[in-house]
Design an enzyme around this catalytic site. Structure first.
Site, PDB file in Angstrom:
ATOM      1  CB  CYS A 113      -0.958  -0.010   1.175  1.00  0.00           C
ATOM      2  SG  CYS A 113      -2.092  -1.396   1.081  1.00  0.00           S
ATOM      3  CG  HIS A 258      -3.316   3.260   1.178  1.00  0.00           C
ATOM      4  ND1 HIS A 258      -3.691   2.791  -0.065  1.00  0.00           N
ATOM      5  CD2 HIS A 258      -3.470   2.227   2.050  1.00  0.00           C
ATOM      6  CE1 HIS A 258      -4.041   1.525   0.053  1.00  0.00           C
ATOM      7  NE2 HIS A 258      -3.920   1.156   1.322  1.00  0.00           N
ATOM      8  CG  ASN A 288      -6.565  -1.200   0.357  1.00  0.00           C
ATOM      9  OD1 ASN A 288      -5.845  -0.724  -0.517  1.00  0.00           O
ATOM     10  ND2 ASN A 288      -6.102  -1.582   1.532  1.00  0.00           N
TER      11      ASN A 288
END
Ligand SMILES: CC(C)(COP(=O)(O)OP(=O)(O)OC[C@H]1O[C@@H](n2cnc3c(N)ncnc32)[C@H](O)[C@@H]1OP(=O)(O)O)[C@@H](O)C(=O)NCCC(=O)NCCS
Length: 331
Positions: A113, A258, A288
């Site tokens: 990520c 993020h 995500n």
């Protein structure tokens, strides 16, 4: 002084929308559980047979078009992903061939990520050496084929979606715009808190039937540990980034966090006493998307006409590793 500026940006998500209710037909969960704990309403899943470099190609072509550059104008491709097309070669090479960027160097970054922040830091540093002028940074992920859609994997399966984002970083002389600052961190004590084993290279053979049956091939996550550390580390990194650059929270127009969990980002904003509206989000639509989430959010914000020249933008990310970092950009 040479700085790197974002010369072009693009993103791509596959057309198939998967709602929370659709997931609730596969395993025990509910729209209410997913929304209240994560903010996610839907995500995109690619058709079977689609690779991470396929999604990256779409995003990269848009970014190049926006930058008014061709594939052979690039000096380097940096490809961030945790879901590469194959174990080797790197997905950057697959993308390079599809893009027609013959002989352009390719570098894969495996920082989950935080992949985009790590990649843009490398791009920025190479551009500032004066040897590189145009570097394509891509984040792309196919999560949908690597999730356990049973009750055992439901904590992870509800979180992730497929997508890609790309940005062309270019050298700019005598400009006060561009990347002003980056910082990168990791804490390898937490490698087991969010990981995906699939295989173990210390064993012969390195993939076994037992791995398949026991579920070791799926991502494993200690959600509470991830949540707690994400909030702490992101607050720390924002505080340090602002202090090192002599800035106050109000100097920042937008924070591009993020997109792991809406609650994580809202908690970070709260702890920093920053307005939650400054922390942009699109997790509601995409879940995500790991290395793709930041360029995807940047692209949407840019194309919605919300960015003006001179705006100060703060990028922050936290993920598996644990890894985390920030980047400050003057648009
Ligand atoms: C995953 C996460 C949403 C779980 O939320 P939580 O409030 O911590 O929930 P818990 O893990 O304590 O689980 C609570 C209950 O919900 C259950 N549960 C887990 N996933 C579920 C799902 N998809 N649907 C319904 N129930 C679920 C658990 O089994 C548990 O049940 P129990 O109380 O009977 O044992 C949260 O921990 C999180 O977002 N963590 C960070 C994850 C992340 O950002 N990862 C990516 C980082 S880059």
């Amino acid at each position: 002084m040479v700085r790197s500026v974002i010369q072009g940006i693009g993103s791509y998500v596959p057309p198939r929308v998967v709602t929370n209710d659709e997931l609730a037909r596969l395993f025990t969960t509910s729209d209410e559980w997913i929304r209240t704990r994560t903010g996610i309403e839907e995500r995109r899943f690619a058709e079977e047979g689609t690779t991470c470099s396929d999604l990256a190609l779409q995003a990269a072509q848009k970014a190049l078009e926006d930058a008014k550059l061709g594939p052979t104008d690039l000096d380097l491709i940096i490809f961030a992903t945790l879901s590469p097309d194959h174990h080797f070669p790197g997905s950057g090479c697959y993308l390079q061939a599809k893009l027609g960027a013959k002989n352009v160097g390719c570098l894969d970054v495996r920082n989950q990520c935080t992949g985009f922040v790590y990649s843009m830091t490398v791009a920025d540093a190479l551009i500032r050496t004066g040897s590189y002028r145009n570097i394509l940074v891509v984040g792309s992920e196919i999560h949908s084929s690597a999730l356990d859609f049973s009750d055992r994997g439901r904590d992870v399966a509800v979180l992730f979606g497929d997508g890609a984002g790309a940005a062309v970083f270019s050298a700019s002389n005598g400009d006060d715009r561009g990347v002003l600052y980056t910082e990168l961190h990791a804490d390898g004590e937490f490698t087991r808190a969010l990981c995906m084993d699939i295989w173990d290279i210390s064993h012969k053979p390195f993939i076994t039937a037992e791995n398949l049956e026991s579920g070791k091939i799926w991502p494993q996550m200690d959600g509470r540990t991830v949540f707690k550390h994400a909030v702490t580390r992101l607050v720390e990194t924002v505080t340090r980034t602002l202090a090192r650059n002599g800035l106050k929270p109000e100097d920042v127009k937008y924070v591009f966090p993020h997109q792991a969990n809406l609650r994580i980002n809202q908690m970070v904003a709260e702890k920093l006493n920053m307005p939650k509206e400054k922390f942009l989000s699109n997790i509601q639509k995409y879940g995500n998307t790991t290395a793709a989430s930041i360029p995807l959010l940047l692209d949407e914000t840019y194309r919605a006409g919300k960015l003006e020249r001179g705006d100060l933008l703060l990028i922050i990310a936290f993920g598996s590793g644990f890894t985390w970092g920030s980047a400050l950009i003057k648009w």
